[in-house]
Design an enzyme around this catalytic site. Sequence first.
Site, PDB file in Angstrom:
ATOM      1  N   ASP A  85      47.296  50.092  45.146  1.00 33.54           N
ATOM      2  CA  ASP A  85      47.577  51.259  45.679  1.00 33.54           C
ATOM      3  C   ASP A  85      47.763  52.675  44.714  1.00 33.54           C
ATOM      4  OD1 ASP A  85      48.458  50.554  48.290  1.00 33.54           O
ATOM      5  OD2 ASP A  85      50.734  50.176  47.637  1.00 33.54           O
ATOM      6  N   LEU A 109      46.335  48.586  56.926  1.00 35.19           N
ATOM      7  CA  LEU A 109      46.057  50.302  57.539  1.00 35.19           C
ATOM      8  C   LEU A 109      47.644  50.185  59.255  1.00 35.19           C
ATOM      9  CD1 LEU A 109      42.368  50.499  58.040  1.00 35.19           C
ATOM     10  CD2 LEU A 109      43.771  51.217  56.106  1.00 35.19           C
ATOM     11  N   LYS A 110      48.298  49.467  59.310  1.00 35.40           N
ATOM     12  CA  LYS A 110      49.600  49.701  59.813  1.00 35.40           C
ATOM     13  C   LYS A 110      49.235  50.147  61.289  1.00 35.40           C
ATOM     14  CE  LYS A 110      53.379  49.257  56.545  1.00 35.40           C
ATOM     15  NZ  LYS A 110      51.366  49.516  55.612  1.00 35.40           N
ATOM     16  N   ILE A 140      46.639  53.821  70.088  1.00 32.75           N
ATOM     17  CA  ILE A 140      46.327  53.005  71.874  1.00 32.75           C
ATOM     18  C   ILE A 140      45.370  51.899  71.366  1.00 32.75           C
ATOM     19  CG2 ILE A 140      46.175  55.227  73.295  1.00 32.75           C
ATOM     20  CD1 ILE A 140      43.961  55.396  73.220  1.00 32.75           C
ATOM     21  N   ALA A 150      59.183  47.013  42.813  1.00 30.08           N
ATOM     22  CA  ALA A 150      59.946  48.485  43.014  1.00 30.08           C
ATOM     23  C   ALA A 150      60.904  48.575  44.385  1.00 30.08           C
ATOM     24  CB  ALA A 150      58.748  49.353  42.652  1.00 30.08           C
ATOM     25  N   GLY A 206      63.350  44.036  45.379  1.00 29.38           N
ATOM     26  CA  GLY A 206      63.572  42.246  46.322  1.00 29.38           C
ATOM     27  C   GLY A 206      62.858  42.091  44.905  1.00 29.38           C
TER      28      GLY A 206
HETATM   29  N1  U5P Z   1      54.634  47.802  52.654  1.00 31.21           N
HETATM   30  C1  U5P Z   1      55.647  47.997  51.815  1.00 31.21           C
HETATM   31  N2  U5P Z   1      56.841  47.788  52.975  1.00 31.21           N
HETATM   32  C2  U5P Z   1      56.415  47.291  54.020  1.00 31.21           C
HETATM   33  C3  U5P Z   1      54.766  47.216  55.010  1.00 31.21           C
HETATM   34  C4  U5P Z   1      53.961  47.118  54.112  1.00 31.21           C
HETATM   35  O1  U5P Z   1      56.265  48.087  50.757  1.00 31.21           O
HETATM   36  O2  U5P Z   1      57.342  47.198  55.427  1.00 31.21           O
HETATM   37  C5  U5P Z   1      53.823  47.825  51.943  1.00 31.21           C
HETATM   38  C6  U5P Z   1      53.257  49.735  50.919  1.00 31.21           C
HETATM   39  O3  U5P Z   1      52.508  50.702  51.574  1.00 31.21           O
HETATM   40  C7  U5P Z   1      52.254  49.472  49.840  1.00 31.21           C
HETATM   41  C8  U5P Z   1      52.981  48.195  49.139  1.00 31.21           C
HETATM   42  O4  U5P Z   1      51.043  48.889  50.107  1.00 31.21           O
HETATM   43  O5  U5P Z   1      53.483  46.498  50.636  1.00 31.21           O
HETATM   44  C9  U5P Z   1      54.240  47.944  48.015  1.00 31.21           C
HETATM   45  O6  U5P Z   1      53.851  48.439  47.156  1.00 31.21           O
HETATM   46  P1  U5P Z   1      55.330  48.543  45.814  1.00 31.21           P
HETATM   47  O7  U5P Z   1      56.507  48.840  46.650  1.00 31.21           O
HETATM   48  O8  U5P Z   1      55.128  47.256  45.331  1.00 31.21           O
HETATM   49  O9  U5P Z   1      54.698  49.333  44.830  1.00 31.21           O
END
Ligand code: U5P
Length: 209
Positions: free
Chosen positions: A7, A58-59, A63, A166, A169
């Site tokens: 990111d 891209l979640k 539609i 970060a 988890g």
């Molecule tokens: N991401 C989440 N949680 C979700 C779904 C997707 O963190 O439930 C994505 C975030 O948008 C990011 C990545 O791209 O996973 C986690 O990044 P980081 O928190 O390890 O920096």
Amino acid sequence: MIILALDVYERKRALKIAEETKDYLWAIKINWPLILGSGIGIIGELKEKTGLPVIADLKVADIPNTNKLIAKKVFDNGADYIIVHGFVGRDSVRAVMEEGSTIIVVEMSHPGAEEFMQPITDRLIEMANELKPFGVVAPGTRPERIRYIREKLDGDIKIFTPGIGAQGGKAKEALKAGADYIIVGRAIYNADNPREAVKSLWGELNAED
Ligand code: U5P
């Protein structure tokens, strides 16, 4: 089993980090920040530089017709997987699945996911079991929820868990709870040495208990 969430905005920085970390990765996940910062062509460049699959996170949540248009463009540009929201309904999800390998979000990793998403996770799992996507996204921040989702989900659907590092988890806990892939962003790309950071995580995951 480690997926890098790349990111960053800048093309050069993204390619450098991808190259430095690729030996320890299963895939690279890109999201809006990198696509908005560097353009959709970054997918092909990352694949060429690393030889790894690219997941387009891209979640998608629109539609069916718009979902399909987005998914088609992303797959035409070389993405291997796309992440789609399930709460928009079966028709919207199916429209994406017709274009390529799909991962459905059934529960997100941030605290706010408990507000509106967690109450419908069971129904999103049911939908996933029916539609049979490649995988689902589950919260790496809540091992008990990974375990719950693993129990209810068809055995051949993979579980992807972001939120490692970060967001608090723990990689090993997520894997023990049933995750197939862990997704790590800032803990790798913001490290002084991203290669050392991913190498040490890889070592931790592959060490005997
Ligand atoms: N991401 C989440 N949680 C979700 C779904 C997707 O963190 O439930 C994505 C975030 O948008 C990011 C990545 O791209 O996973 C986690 O990044 P980081 O928190 O390890 O920096």
